[in-house]
Design a protein around this motif. Structure first.
Motif, PDB file in Angstrom:
ATOM      1  N   ALA A 157       0.845  -1.193   0.000  1.00 58.48           N
ATOM      2  CA  ALA A 157       0.000   0.000   0.000  1.00 58.48           C
ATOM      3  C   ALA A 157       0.880   1.243   0.000  1.00 58.48           C
ATOM      4  O   ALA A 157       1.803   1.372   0.816  1.00 58.48           O
ATOM      5  CB  ALA A 157      -0.922   0.014   1.217  1.00 58.48           C
ATOM      6  N   ARG A 159       0.724   5.755  -0.749  1.00 58.17           N
ATOM      7  CA  ARG A 159      -0.167   6.917  -0.754  1.00 58.17           C
ATOM      8  C   ARG A 159      -0.645   7.211  -2.179  1.00 58.17           C
ATOM      9  O   ARG A 159       0.116   7.133  -3.129  1.00 58.17           O
ATOM     10  CB  ARG A 159       0.561   8.144  -0.205  1.00 58.17           C
ATOM     11  CG  ARG A 159      -0.263   9.413  -0.232  1.00 58.17           C
ATOM     12  CD  ARG A 159       0.501  10.584   0.365  1.00 58.17           C
ATOM     13  NE  ARG A 159      -0.278  11.804   0.305  1.00 58.17           N
ATOM     14  CZ  ARG A 159      -0.221  12.675  -0.701  1.00 58.17           C
ATOM     15  NH1 ARG A 159       0.585  12.441  -1.728  1.00 58.17           N
ATOM     16  NH2 ARG A 159      -0.957  13.763  -0.684  1.00 58.17           N
ATOM     17  N   TRP A 207      -3.864   4.345  -0.897  1.00 56.99           N
ATOM     18  CA  TRP A 207      -4.723   4.891   0.146  1.00 56.99           C
ATOM     19  C   TRP A 207      -4.724   6.413   0.088  1.00 56.99           C
ATOM     20  O   TRP A 207      -3.797   7.035  -0.416  1.00 56.99           O
ATOM     21  CB  TRP A 207      -4.292   4.427   1.544  1.00 56.99           C
ATOM     22  CG  TRP A 207      -2.857   4.692   1.901  1.00 56.99           C
ATOM     23  CD1 TRP A 207      -1.798   3.843   1.759  1.00 56.99           C
ATOM     24  CD2 TRP A 207      -2.315   5.900   2.466  1.00 56.99           C
ATOM     25  NE1 TRP A 207      -0.636   4.434   2.194  1.00 56.99           N
ATOM     26  CE2 TRP A 207      -0.919   5.701   2.632  1.00 56.99           C
ATOM     27  CE3 TRP A 207      -2.869   7.124   2.851  1.00 56.99           C
ATOM     28  CZ2 TRP A 207      -0.075   6.674   3.174  1.00 56.99           C
ATOM     29  CZ3 TRP A 207      -2.034   8.106   3.381  1.00 56.99           C
ATOM     30  CH2 TRP A 207      -0.654   7.868   3.542  1.00 56.99           C
ATOM     31  N   GLN A 212      -6.325   4.340   6.627  1.00 54.01           N
ATOM     32  CA  GLN A 212      -6.456   3.236   5.673  1.00 54.01           C
ATOM     33  C   GLN A 212      -5.283   2.260   5.666  1.00 54.01           C
ATOM     34  O   GLN A 212      -5.513   1.047   5.572  1.00 54.01           O
ATOM     35  CB  GLN A 212      -6.691   3.794   4.271  1.00 54.01           C
ATOM     36  CG  GLN A 212      -8.087   4.335   4.061  1.00 54.01           C
ATOM     37  CD  GLN A 212      -8.262   4.896   2.657  1.00 54.01           C
ATOM     38  OE1 GLN A 212      -7.804   5.978   2.333  1.00 54.01           O
ATOM     39  NE2 GLN A 212      -8.925   4.132   1.813  1.00 54.01           N
ATOM     40  N   LEU A 216      -5.872  -1.707   6.087  1.00 54.83           N
ATOM     41  CA  LEU A 216      -5.465  -2.656   5.058  1.00 54.83           C
ATOM     42  C   LEU A 216      -4.544  -3.735   5.628  1.00 54.83           C
ATOM     43  O   LEU A 216      -4.674  -4.925   5.297  1.00 54.83           O
ATOM     44  CB  LEU A 216      -4.775  -1.920   3.915  1.00 54.83           C
ATOM     45  CG  LEU A 216      -5.665  -1.025   3.045  1.00 54.83           C
ATOM     46  CD1 LEU A 216      -4.811  -0.149   2.137  1.00 54.83           C
ATOM     47  CD2 LEU A 216      -6.637  -1.867   2.220  1.00 54.83           C
TER      48      LEU A 216
END
Length: 343
Positions: A157, A159, A207, A212, A216
């Protein structure tokens, strides 16, 4: 004389119009979440009590578009706002924010760079790689390893945006932290960054909200994430078994600013002076591992010893996100990133 409902309504309207514009609550705006809840208890409400005024707070996603709109419409309903450094500098030049009244706010209490024309230093923030050790015994300690899906399989993940993501991609491609912005300013450097994102695109999730990455990771939807260190360390204090890799830290500082045209501008300056003072900030540090730009707190040896997960203890391992770079190149790179993401 008995007044009719219409007469009463008209009288109420006249009375409301007669109130000074500043009669509404002083309104302060930050990024929301648990941190803002703690700020309300230790900063905002104590200021309201000390000055016998009403203070309201709300949150936003750091998009300054609505602030620009209210200034242009001359309908300013926010007074004090926490803004990111590039937006502060650009907004100051564009007349979105008032000049800080340094006769009210003490300029000399901030770390170097913490006192600007339109902004007073608020708190530092950063992102870094983290993962759940209950799910993965080991994980990446560098961005090169974060990109290594053979050695560390699983979804990642990042940004949803150019800033932070492109720096990470270039470091994954072997660029030293000290050279990131020199390289990223060139067409070849930008090509390298997007090519590096292409290399693991099937394994990437993106995210936008600060909570988040943790959600996740906790749900097992990603194995490794780049997330805000404040939220990550707070979860670790609460018992989460996260490994946080400070060697991947990217950090910056946010600022308090006053919206141009605020009818409460004088009170807003007094509030900024109060909420950047050491005493209330030290109370906030008991609830959240913040990294204030107020020097007396940021350099407090006892505080830093008591909070080993405080970002101030680790900035020497990290990359300071360049305000100047993102002012100059941000609009184009954000457009390019959005096009890359949506293709």
């Amino acid at each position: 004389m008995r007044m009719t409902f219409r007469t009463l309504a008209a009288a109420a309207l006249v009375a409301a119009l007669a109130l000074p514009a500043g009669a509404r609550d002083l309104t302060i705006v930050a990024g929301g979440g648990p941190l803002q809840n703690h700020m309300r208890a230790t900063l905002f409400e104590p200021f309201a009590r000390a000055n016998n005024i009403r203070v309201a707070d709300t949150s936003y996603d750091y998009n300054v578009g609505p602030i620009r709109a209210m200034v242009q419409a001359r309908n300013v309903t926010w007074d004090v706002v926490m803004v990111e450094a590039p937006d502060l500098v650009q907004g100051c030049e564009d007349g979105v924010f008032e000049r800080i009244d340094w006769s009210v706010v003490r300029r000399d209490k901030f770390l170097p760079g913490g006192a600007t024309t339109c902004g007073a230093g608020a708190i530092g923030w950063g992102v870094a790689v983290f993962y759940d050790q209950a799910r993965n015994a080991t994980g990446p300690s560098t961005y090169a390893e974060f990109w290594d899906t053979a050695k560390f399989p699983g979804k990642r993940a990042l940004r949803r945006g150019a800033r932070i993501t492109l720096e990470a991609a270039l470091m994954a491609d072997g660029v030293a932290a000290g050279d990131v912005y020199r390289v990223l300013a060139t067409p070849e450097g930008q090509r390298r960054a997007f090519a590096k994102l292409d290399a693991i695109r099937p394994d990437l999730m993106f995210w936008s909200g600060g909570q988040q990455p943790i959600e996740l990771i906790n749900a097992g939807e990603v194995a490794y994430a780049v997330g805000f260190v404040g939220r990550t360390t707070n979860a670790m204090r609460a018992g989460s078994r996260y490994a946080l890799k400070w060697s991947t830290l990217l950090y910056a500082y946010d600022f308090w600013a006053v919206v141009r045209g605020s009818p409460n501008a004088q009170q807003a300056m007094r509030m900024i002076e109060f909420i950047t003072d050491p005493a209330p900030l030290l109370e906030l540090t008991k609830l959240w591992p913040i990294n204030p730009v107020t020097a007396a707190v940021a350099t407090d040896a006892e505080l830093r010893t008591r909070n080993p997960l405080m970002m101030s203890n680790h900035v020497d391992q990290g990359l300071n996100i360049s305000t100047e770079f993102w002012i100059e190149h941000g609009p184009e790179l954000e457009r390019r990133f959005a096009a890359w993401l949506n293709r």
